[in-house]
Design a protein around this motif. Sequence first.
Motif, PDB file in Angstrom:
ATOM      1  N   LEU A 508       0.825  -1.210   0.000  1.00  0.00           N
ATOM      2  CA  LEU A 508       0.000   0.000   0.000  1.00  0.00           C
ATOM      3  C   LEU A 508       0.861   1.262   0.000  1.00  0.00           C
ATOM      4  CD1 LEU A 508      -2.797  -0.982   2.571  1.00  0.00           C
ATOM      5  CD2 LEU A 508      -2.956  -0.935   0.071  1.00  0.00           C
ATOM      6  N   ILE A 509       1.953   1.248   0.783  1.00  0.00           N
ATOM      7  CA  ILE A 509       2.861   2.402   0.806  1.00  0.00           C
ATOM      8  C   ILE A 509       3.553   2.540  -0.542  1.00  0.00           C
ATOM      9  CG2 ILE A 509       4.955   3.339   1.859  1.00  0.00           C
ATOM     10  CD1 ILE A 509       4.091   1.968   4.485  1.00  0.00           C
ATOM     11  N   PHE A 510       3.965   1.409  -1.122  1.00  0.00           N
ATOM     12  CA  PHE A 510       4.645   1.404  -2.420  1.00  0.00           C
ATOM     13  C   PHE A 510       3.753   2.010  -3.507  1.00  0.00           C
ATOM     14  CE2 PHE A 510       5.826  -0.614  -6.445  1.00  0.00           C
ATOM     15  CZ  PHE A 510       7.199  -0.401  -6.481  1.00  0.00           C
ATOM     16  N   LEU A 511       2.464   1.708  -3.454  1.00  0.00           N
ATOM     17  CA  LEU A 511       1.520   2.154  -4.498  1.00  0.00           C
ATOM     18  C   LEU A 511       0.626   3.296  -4.001  1.00  0.00           C
ATOM     19  CD1 LEU A 511       0.420  -1.371  -5.795  1.00  0.00           C
ATOM     20  CD2 LEU A 511       2.034   0.193  -6.896  1.00  0.00           C
ATOM     21  N   ARG A 512       1.123   4.078  -3.017  1.00  0.00           N
ATOM     22  CA  ARG A 512       0.244   5.072  -2.406  1.00  0.00           C
ATOM     23  C   ARG A 512      -0.252   6.134  -3.393  1.00  0.00           C
ATOM     24  NH1 ARG A 512       5.336   6.187  -0.233  1.00  0.00           N
ATOM     25  NH2 ARG A 512       6.169   8.292  -0.626  1.00  0.00           N
ATOM     26  N   GLU A 513       0.585   6.522  -4.346  1.00  0.00           N
ATOM     27  CA  GLU A 513       0.166   7.565  -5.292  1.00  0.00           C
ATOM     28  C   GLU A 513      -0.931   7.074  -6.243  1.00  0.00           C
ATOM     29  OE1 GLU A 513       2.149  10.500  -8.647  1.00  0.00           O
ATOM     30  OE2 GLU A 513       3.438   9.571  -7.140  1.00  0.00           O
ATOM     31  N   PRO A 514      -0.732   5.959  -6.952  1.00  0.00           N
ATOM     32  CA  PRO A 514      -1.821   5.494  -7.828  1.00  0.00           C
ATOM     33  C   PRO A 514      -3.083   5.092  -7.068  1.00  0.00           C
ATOM     34  CG  PRO A 514      -0.020   3.893  -7.774  1.00  0.00           C
ATOM     35  CD  PRO A 514       0.475   5.134  -7.119  1.00  0.00           C
ATOM     36  N   LEU A 515      -2.920   4.505  -5.868  1.00  0.00           N
ATOM     37  CA  LEU A 515      -4.098   4.133  -5.079  1.00  0.00           C
ATOM     38  C   LEU A 515      -4.896   5.374  -4.660  1.00  0.00           C
ATOM     39  CD1 LEU A 515      -2.647   1.283  -2.815  1.00  0.00           C
ATOM     40  CD2 LEU A 515      -4.336   1.034  -4.650  1.00  0.00           C
ATOM     41  N   SER A 516      -4.189   6.425  -4.302  1.00  0.00           N
ATOM     42  CA  SER A 516      -4.872   7.673  -3.930  1.00  0.00           C
ATOM     43  C   SER A 516      -5.635   8.227  -5.129  1.00  0.00           C
ATOM     44  CB  SER A 516      -3.861   8.711  -3.433  1.00  0.00           C
ATOM     45  OG  SER A 516      -3.178   8.240  -2.294  1.00  0.00           O
ATOM     46  N   HIS A 517      -4.989   8.201  -6.317  1.00  0.00           N
ATOM     47  CA  HIS A 517      -5.652   8.680  -7.530  1.00  0.00           C
ATOM     48  C   HIS A 517      -6.887   7.834  -7.838  1.00  0.00           C
ATOM     49  CE1 HIS A 517      -1.670  10.634  -9.098  1.00  0.00           C
ATOM     50  NE2 HIS A 517      -2.165  11.221  -8.015  1.00  0.00           N
ATOM     51  N   LEU A 518      -6.780   6.541  -7.589  1.00  0.00           N
ATOM     52  CA  LEU A 518      -7.896   5.638  -7.857  1.00  0.00           C
ATOM     53  C   LEU A 518      -9.072   5.949  -6.937  1.00  0.00           C
ATOM     54  CD1 LEU A 518      -8.823   3.123  -9.485  1.00  0.00           C
ATOM     55  CD2 LEU A 518      -7.920   1.720  -7.617  1.00  0.00           C
ATOM     56  N   VAL A 519      -8.791   6.120  -5.645  1.00  0.00           N
ATOM     57  CA  VAL A 519      -9.854   6.414  -4.676  1.00  0.00           C
ATOM     58  C   VAL A 519     -10.496   7.773  -4.977  1.00  0.00           C
ATOM     59  CG1 VAL A 519     -10.344   6.874  -2.242  1.00  0.00           C
ATOM     60  CG2 VAL A 519      -8.822   4.996  -2.875  1.00  0.00           C
ATOM     61  N   ILE A 525      -4.189   7.399 -13.361  1.00  0.00           N
ATOM     62  CA  ILE A 525      -3.883   6.585 -12.172  1.00  0.00           C
ATOM     63  C   ILE A 525      -2.377   6.460 -11.975  1.00  0.00           C
ATOM     64  CG2 ILE A 525      -4.235   4.373 -11.027  1.00  0.00           C
ATOM     65  CD1 ILE A 525      -6.791   6.009 -11.447  1.00  0.00           C
ATOM     66  N   LEU A 526      -1.664   6.037 -13.010  1.00  0.00           N
ATOM     67  CA  LEU A 526      -0.207   5.900 -12.976  1.00  0.00           C
ATOM     68  C   LEU A 526       0.431   7.028 -13.767  1.00  0.00           C
ATOM     69  CD1 LEU A 526       0.238   2.055 -13.500  1.00  0.00           C
ATOM     70  CD2 LEU A 526       0.924   3.336 -11.476  1.00  0.00           C
ATOM     71  N   PRO A 527       1.598   7.491 -13.365  1.00  0.00           N
ATOM     72  CA  PRO A 527       2.285   8.529 -14.145  1.00  0.00           C
ATOM     73  C   PRO A 527       2.732   7.998 -15.498  1.00  0.00           C
ATOM     74  CG  PRO A 527       3.685   7.728 -12.366  1.00  0.00           C
ATOM     75  CD  PRO A 527       2.352   7.108 -12.153  1.00  0.00           C
ATOM     76  N   GLU A 528       3.078   8.909 -16.396  1.00  0.00           N
ATOM     77  CA  GLU A 528       3.475   8.505 -17.752  1.00  0.00           C
ATOM     78  C   GLU A 528       4.733   7.646 -17.739  1.00  0.00           C
ATOM     79  OE1 GLU A 528       3.797  11.868 -20.285  1.00  0.00           O
ATOM     80  OE2 GLU A 528       1.717  12.497 -20.010  1.00  0.00           O
ATOM     81  N   GLN A 529       5.736   8.033 -16.974  1.00  0.00           N
ATOM     82  CA  GLN A 529       6.994   7.274 -16.903  1.00  0.00           C
ATOM     83  C   GLN A 529       6.853   6.208 -15.818  1.00  0.00           C
ATOM     84  OE1 GLN A 529       9.939  10.334 -16.249  1.00  0.00           O
ATOM     85  NE2 GLN A 529      10.108  10.767 -18.428  1.00  0.00           N
ATOM     86  N   PHE A 533       8.761   5.497 -12.131  1.00  0.00           N
ATOM     87  CA  PHE A 533       7.926   5.520 -10.935  1.00  0.00           C
ATOM     88  C   PHE A 533       8.204   4.307 -10.047  1.00  0.00           C
ATOM     89  CE2 PHE A 533       4.056   3.582  -9.131  1.00  0.00           C
ATOM     90  CZ  PHE A 533       3.805   4.493  -8.112  1.00  0.00           C
ATOM     91  N   PHE A 534       8.271   3.114 -10.647  1.00  0.00           N
ATOM     92  CA  PHE A 534       8.477   1.897  -9.851  1.00  0.00           C
ATOM     93  C   PHE A 534       9.888   1.862  -9.255  1.00  0.00           C
ATOM     94  CE2 PHE A 534       4.820   0.341 -12.343  1.00  0.00           C
ATOM     95  CZ  PHE A 534       4.057  -0.158 -11.301  1.00  0.00           C
ATOM     96  N   VAL A 535      10.886   2.356  -9.995  1.00  0.00           N
ATOM     97  CA  VAL A 535      12.260   2.390  -9.464  1.00  0.00           C
ATOM     98  C   VAL A 535      12.336   3.347  -8.270  1.00  0.00           C
ATOM     99  CG1 VAL A 535      14.640   3.057  -9.961  1.00  0.00           C
ATOM    100  CG2 VAL A 535      13.342   1.747 -11.644  1.00  0.00           C
ATOM    101  N   GLU A 536      11.782   4.551  -8.436  1.00  0.00           N
ATOM    102  CA  GLU A 536      11.810   5.538  -7.349  1.00  0.00           C
ATOM    103  C   GLU A 536      11.040   5.027  -6.134  1.00  0.00           C
ATOM    104  OE1 GLU A 536      10.281   9.180  -8.835  1.00  0.00           O
ATOM    105  OE2 GLU A 536      12.080   9.677  -9.997  1.00  0.00           O
ATOM    106  N   SER A 537       9.884   4.418  -6.375  1.00  0.00           N
ATOM    107  CA  SER A 537       9.061   3.911  -5.266  1.00  0.00           C
ATOM    108  C   SER A 537       9.774   2.803  -4.501  1.00  0.00           C
ATOM    109  CB  SER A 537       7.721   3.395  -5.795  1.00  0.00           C
ATOM    110  OG  SER A 537       6.979   4.429  -6.371  1.00  0.00           O
TER     111      SER A 537
END
Length: 633
Positions: A508-519, A525-529, A533-537
């Motif tokens: 949940l912490i790893f995917l907090r940004e897309p999950l927040s956008h989804l809610v 939902i996911l950024p373009e790059q 995003f997954f490397v930084e997360s």
Amino acid sequence: MIEKMRFITITGPKAEFDRVVGTYLNKYEIHLENALSELSSVQDLKPFVETNPYKDIHAKALELADRFDNKQPVKATNMTLSEASTIILSASREMEDLTAGKKKLGVDREHLLELQKKIEPFRSLDYELDKIQDFKFIKYRFGRISREYYTKFSKFVYESLTTVFVECRNDADYVWGVYFVPASEAEKTDTIFSSLHFENISLASEYEGTPEQAYNSLVKKLEENQKSIDDINAEMKSRLSSRSDQVLNAYEHISVYSNNFDVRKMAALTTISKRNASYFILCGWITEESAPALLHDIDKDKNIYCLSEKDLASINSKPPTKLNNFKIFRPFEMFIKMYGLPAYNEMDPTLFVAITYSIIFGIMFGDVGQGLCLAIGGGLLYYFKKMPLAAIVSSAGVFSTIMGFMYGSIFGFEDVLPHIWLNPMENVMTVLLTAVAFGSGLIIIAMIINIVNGIKAKDVEKVFFDTNGAAGLVFYVMILVCVVLVATGNPMPAGIVLLVFLGIPLILIFLREPLSHLVEKKAEILPEQKGMFFVESFFELFEIVLSYLTNSISFLRVGAFAISHAAMMGVVMLFAGAHTGNPNILIVILGNIFVAGMEGLIVGIQVLRLEYYEMFSRFYRGTGKGFKPYKSK
């Protein structure tokens, strides 16, 4: 706690503006906002611009009031604007001769300071200036050259010129000096020095004797000048002393009129074409507690209207923050303001800071005697000087005294009082582990406060998916449970339990940004790059897991300082010969003063660091703006 605010708009005929300001803004605490900014969507608004007619008389009143050590009159007196102006103008006329004399002395002083500044770098030149100025066949130039060019000049140019350069002073950037050259070679030499960025300094013919003698003469003249200015100031004060209350009361009345007039900068004007009349609009914030009384007063005021808005979502500006805590906790607001006031929708952390700061200080600095000294000394200082820091010291001293009883320590003596809990020097591991456990508890409380702040701000990410939100709280608590089970020799929970309480929160912490956008039902939902995003997360998640460990271990310093304090007092007792049963009282006193002063300061700073970096960083932003009512002017 933070006082609830209500947004108000006051409007009425332009001719009533000064009366409204004098009646309501000087009676109720109202934080003004710029009406043009707040009502940007309203058409036909224009700024309320007029020249302040009180500007000149207020400047004269301020100049007179500055002559007194205290600008507050001994006895307040009611007077009209005309009476106040008459008093100020009369007093100013009385001072005209002295003011003119002081102005002339000020001009003379500026001239003397300029002469002093020019001659100061050349004080080491042991030759009379008037003789240098009488040279007929030798030309001279006083000035300065940058150190870089002076080095080049000394190495490559100086030997080839028919000139003598006398260095007088130097610093990291410049070299001051004077060069002498035959008149026939002057033009060529001046050109070379100019190419080296030599800055000429023209010395006036007013100097007498050597530069050192001239400088000392100027110092003496400046002292005489300052004495004359002081004499005039004293004479001014003497002339005004008999009517000090009159002048200060007049100054206060004129200041009120001037300040009231300047409220126009915050107001807006609108014209109602049907009536062909101009109306002013004032906007601002008032506390919920004061709003009913203001509305009741304005309801009885003909032609003046006040609108009150409880729904703050439609307001452009953020509500200001006004802290209102119990008197015992109010001094700790100083720490809050140092970090930044809480936003209107944040929890006020003053109570949290007051309790945790005092307790942690007491744990780190536990001594009955020294604690009582801090409590009494800080309390007396706060009583007489009203210094917030003194009250904080007093509160910390109380908890230091309590922990001193827990440790059985009084002025460093460990065998006078029986310890209620333990002796830090004899139970090092217990103290350190207790400190970490205590710190972990504070971190959990900080996370809970963060979740509450997220709920108040309606921030989904902050509540559920943040490092310090629900996901982070579940993960951290489960880690603590596992550590306790391992330390006590109990079996670890089943794998499925670990997966649920450790794995899912991390996801949940790893995917907090897309999950927040989804809610929040955002389009993206996911950024373009996505790869970036997954490397930084991933690396952020790794850092987060480490931060839980480092933040908890950081509280080791709480126990370490408790042990350190006991150790330092042990050294003092050793030097005093306490083991012989007949300690040197002077060494005991001096040692206690040294330890209390040095370690008390260090502990105070370290506790504040724990507050700011280990707890505030989890739940507090401090982005609020202070409540600054017009009345306070």
